[in-house]
Design a protein around this motif. Structure first.
Motif, PDB file in Angstrom:
ATOM      1  N   LEU A   1      -5.255  -3.183   9.605  1.00  0.00           N
ATOM      2  CA  LEU A   1      -5.869  -4.114   8.662  1.00  0.00           C
ATOM      3  C   LEU A   1      -5.202  -4.176   7.298  1.00  0.00           C
ATOM      4  CD1 LEU A   1      -8.123  -6.135   8.107  1.00  0.00           C
ATOM      5  CD2 LEU A   1      -9.604  -4.216   7.482  1.00  0.00           C
ATOM      6  N   PRO A   2      -4.873  -3.036   6.630  1.00  0.00           N
ATOM      7  CA  PRO A   2      -4.262  -3.145   5.299  1.00  0.00           C
ATOM      8  C   PRO A   2      -2.981  -3.955   5.290  1.00  0.00           C
ATOM      9  CG  PRO A   2      -4.977  -0.889   5.724  1.00  0.00           C
ATOM     10  CD  PRO A   2      -5.099  -1.637   7.020  1.00  0.00           C
ATOM     11  N   PHE A   3      -2.144  -3.802   6.306  1.00  0.00           N
ATOM     12  CA  PHE A   3      -0.884  -4.546   6.329  1.00  0.00           C
ATOM     13  C   PHE A   3      -1.112  -6.007   6.647  1.00  0.00           C
ATOM     14  CE2 PHE A   3       0.418  -0.166   6.958  1.00  0.00           C
ATOM     15  CZ  PHE A   3       1.415  -0.075   6.014  1.00  0.00           C
ATOM     16  N   PHE A   4      -2.113  -6.276   7.494  1.00  0.00           N
ATOM     17  CA  PHE A   4      -2.445  -7.666   7.770  1.00  0.00           C
ATOM     18  C   PHE A   4      -2.925  -8.360   6.504  1.00  0.00           C
ATOM     19  CE2 PHE A   4      -5.773 -10.784   8.720  1.00  0.00           C
ATOM     20  CZ  PHE A   4      -5.034 -11.708   9.449  1.00  0.00           C
ATOM     21  N   LEU A   5      -3.779  -7.668   5.732  1.00  0.00           N
ATOM     22  CA  LEU A   5      -4.297  -8.261   4.495  1.00  0.00           C
ATOM     23  C   LEU A   5      -3.175  -8.462   3.482  1.00  0.00           C
ATOM     24  CD1 LEU A   5      -7.658  -6.302   4.067  1.00  0.00           C
ATOM     25  CD2 LEU A   5      -7.330  -8.664   4.829  1.00  0.00           C
TER      26      LEU A   5
ATOM     27  N   ILE B   1      12.640  -9.688  -4.051  1.00  0.00           N
ATOM     28  CA  ILE B   1      11.762  -8.532  -3.841  1.00  0.00           C
ATOM     29  C   ILE B   1      10.506  -8.949  -3.085  1.00  0.00           C
ATOM     30  CG2 ILE B   1      10.289  -6.833  -4.985  1.00  0.00           C
ATOM     31  CD1 ILE B   1      12.381  -6.689  -7.220  1.00  0.00           C
ATOM     32  N   LYS B   2       9.944 -10.091  -3.456  1.00  0.00           N
ATOM     33  CA  LYS B   2       8.725 -10.531  -2.778  1.00  0.00           C
ATOM     34  C   LYS B   2       8.997 -10.870  -1.319  1.00  0.00           C
ATOM     35  CE  LYS B   2       4.585 -13.301  -3.264  1.00  0.00           C
ATOM     36  NZ  LYS B   2       3.792 -14.218  -4.099  1.00  0.00           N
ATOM     37  N   VAL B   3      10.122 -11.505  -1.036  1.00  0.00           N
ATOM     38  CA  VAL B   3      10.485 -11.797   0.352  1.00  0.00           C
ATOM     39  C   VAL B   3      10.665 -10.491   1.130  1.00  0.00           C
ATOM     40  CG1 VAL B   3      12.315 -12.727   1.827  1.00  0.00           C
ATOM     41  CG2 VAL B   3      11.501 -14.050  -0.127  1.00  0.00           C
ATOM     42  N   SER B   4      11.294  -9.507   0.521  1.00  0.00           N
ATOM     43  CA  SER B   4      11.472  -8.200   1.154  1.00  0.00           C
ATOM     44  C   SER B   4      10.128  -7.540   1.429  1.00  0.00           C
ATOM     45  CB  SER B   4      12.328  -7.299   0.263  1.00  0.00           C
ATOM     46  OG  SER B   4      12.377  -5.975   0.754  1.00  0.00           O
ATOM     47  N   LEU B   5       9.206  -7.634   0.481  1.00  0.00           N
ATOM     48  CA  LEU B   5       7.878  -7.048   0.654  1.00  0.00           C
ATOM     49  C   LEU B   5       7.133  -7.700   1.809  1.00  0.00           C
ATOM     50  CD1 LEU B   5       5.531  -5.237  -0.202  1.00  0.00           C
ATOM     51  CD2 LEU B   5       4.929  -6.952  -1.934  1.00  0.00           C
ATOM     52  N   LEU B   6       7.215  -9.016   1.895  1.00  0.00           N
ATOM     53  CA  LEU B   6       6.531  -9.737   2.963  1.00  0.00           C
ATOM     54  C   LEU B   6       7.046  -9.305   4.334  1.00  0.00           C
ATOM     55  CD1 LEU B   6       4.571 -11.987   3.822  1.00  0.00           C
ATOM     56  CD2 LEU B   6       6.450 -13.609   3.538  1.00  0.00           C
ATOM     57  N   ARG B   7       8.375  -9.259   4.481  1.00  0.00           N
ATOM     58  CA  ARG B   7       8.959  -8.918   5.778  1.00  0.00           C
ATOM     59  C   ARG B   7       8.711  -7.446   6.138  1.00  0.00           C
ATOM     60  NH1 ARG B   7      12.957 -12.311   7.776  1.00  0.00           N
ATOM     61  NH2 ARG B   7      13.069 -10.792   9.474  1.00  0.00           N
ATOM     62  N   THR B   8       8.751  -6.559   5.152  1.00  0.00           N
ATOM     63  CA  THR B   8       8.498  -5.145   5.427  1.00  0.00           C
ATOM     64  C   THR B   8       7.045  -4.928   5.824  1.00  0.00           C
ATOM     65  OG1 THR B   8      10.206  -4.519   3.817  1.00  0.00           O
ATOM     66  CG2 THR B   8       8.698  -2.796   4.516  1.00  0.00           C
TER      67      THR B   8
ATOM     68  N   HIS C   1       5.135  -7.126   7.362  1.00  0.00           N
ATOM     69  CA  HIS C   1       5.029  -7.621   8.727  1.00  0.00           C
ATOM     70  C   HIS C   1       5.568  -6.590   9.719  1.00  0.00           C
ATOM     71  CE1 HIS C   1       4.841 -12.200   7.673  1.00  0.00           C
ATOM     72  NE2 HIS C   1       3.729 -11.554   7.403  1.00  0.00           N
ATOM     73  N   MET C   2       6.691  -5.979   9.368  1.00  0.00           N
ATOM     74  CA  MET C   2       7.289  -4.982  10.252  1.00  0.00           C
ATOM     75  C   MET C   2       6.364  -3.771  10.405  1.00  0.00           C
ATOM     76  SD  MET C   2       9.879  -4.138  12.124  1.00  0.00           S
ATOM     77  CE  MET C   2      10.607  -2.662  12.831  1.00  0.00           C
ATOM     78  N   ALA C   3       5.752  -3.338   9.322  1.00  0.00           N
ATOM     79  CA  ALA C   3       4.829  -2.202   9.384  1.00  0.00           C
ATOM     80  C   ALA C   3       3.633  -2.518  10.268  1.00  0.00           C
ATOM     81  CB  ALA C   3       4.367  -1.823   7.972  1.00  0.00           C
TER      82      ALA C   3
ATOM     83  N   LEU D   1       7.776   3.063   7.007  1.00  0.00           N
ATOM     84  CA  LEU D   1       7.584   1.679   6.566  1.00  0.00           C
ATOM     85  C   LEU D   1       6.418   1.565   5.601  1.00  0.00           C
ATOM     86  CD1 LEU D   1       8.189  -0.250   9.914  1.00  0.00           C
ATOM     87  CD2 LEU D   1       9.699  -0.175   7.914  1.00  0.00           C
ATOM     88  N   GLY D   2       5.379   2.364   5.824  1.00  0.00           N
ATOM     89  CA  GLY D   2       4.258   2.360   4.878  1.00  0.00           C
ATOM     90  C   GLY D   2       4.708   2.797   3.494  1.00  0.00           C
ATOM     91  N   ASP D   3       5.564   3.817   3.443  1.00  0.00           N
ATOM     92  CA  ASP D   3       6.108   4.254   2.151  1.00  0.00           C
ATOM     93  C   ASP D   3       6.948   3.141   1.523  1.00  0.00           C
ATOM     94  OD1 ASP D   3       4.924   6.728   2.402  1.00  0.00           O
ATOM     95  OD2 ASP D   3       6.717   7.713   3.196  1.00  0.00           O
TER      96      ASP D   3
END
Length: 264
Positions: free
Chosen positions: A64-68, A133-140, A142-144, A173-175
């Motif tokens: 759930l946290p990564f989905f949100l 950075i924001k694009v990287s955050l979004l993709r990471t 999703h991967m997590a 990935l969470g880190d």
């Protein structure tokens, strides 16, 4: 001073930041600040770097946290509230992005992932770094979420090595998500104290350190798969991790380019 975009070496780089950083996840040397190319073929090949010491296998956190996180990032378009520049045109913006991406290790991937945000970036290196950075955050994120789902499924499987590798990958990935989020928060504060060179270097040092740590965590995500037999899950995870790492590497390179300007 540029404070209008919503994202994505000097001895001062590793000063203690005002925002606490978990030193357990930070790189041990400035060498980690240099974006690196992936190894040939796959990140999960046997021609490997030193593997991490095995960690105790833990049940992954809920998805759930990564989905949100992903949902919130999708609902926040990357845009600028700056006053329109009458001399700006979308073609100027895309040309600027292509030029800026030339400083990265994966310029074509950089341009493909960022060119749609030309109106937000305009001709600003700071905006370009924040968007990356924001694009990287979004993709990471999703991967997590993807690895978390696989990890929960693997708890009921017979391959203990694959299950352990997925658990470790998810933890790394969470880190990385936390570190990229910290970078984005710091980037939003750059220039808030005025056009101070010292303040700018201090804040950008924090951003570089966090992004470097995230890149390291993404790189180690697949270490455990070196002892896992070839299969669909291993191939998919390694390929996706390689793609995510390229985006983070590009973002770090753009952050380094912005830091080199010396002023907000």
């Amino acid at each position: 001073m540029d404070t209008h975009v919503v994202p994505g070496l000097h001895s001062s780089l590793f000063k203690h930041p005002k925002t606490p950083i978990n030193r357990d996840t930070l790189p041990s040397s400035p060498r980690a600040l240099i974006p690196r190319k992936n190894k040939p073929n796959t990140l999960c090949s046997q021609e490997s770097k030193l593997k991490k010491m095995p960690t105790q296998m833990q049940r992954p956190l809920l998805l759930l946290p990564f989905f949100l996180t992903s949902l919130l990032l999708y609902c926040q378009p990357i845009s600028t509230v700056a006053s329109p520049d009458p001399t700006f045109s979308p073609s100027n913006g895309t040309d600027y992005i292509r030029s800026g991406c030339g400083a990265t290790l994966y310029p074509e991937i950089c341009y493909a992932s960022l060119s749609r945000y030309a109106s937000a970036v305009q001709n600003s290196p700071g905006r370009l770094a924040r968007v990356a950075i924001k694009v990287s955050l979004l993709r990471t994120s999703h991967m997590a979420a993807y690895v978390s789902n696989l990890s929960r499924q693997s708890d009921f499987g017979a391959d203990n090595r694959a299950a352990a590798a997925l658990h470790d990958c998810f933890s790394n990935l969470g880190d990385a998500v936390d570190e990229i989020r910290g970078s984005l928060k710091q980037m939003r504060q750059v220039g808030a104290a005025g056009p101070s060179t010292e303040s700018f270097q201090f804040q950008m040092g924090n951003v570089q350190t966090w992004m470097s740590a995230a890149l390291t965590d993404e790189d180690t995500c697949t270490d455990g798969f070196e002892d896992v037999g070839d299969g669909e899950v291993k191939t998919e995870v390694c390929n996706r991790a390689a793609d995510v790492k390229k985006l983070t590497s590009n973002a770090l390179a753009l952050v380094n380019s912005y830091a080199a300007t010396g002023t907000p």
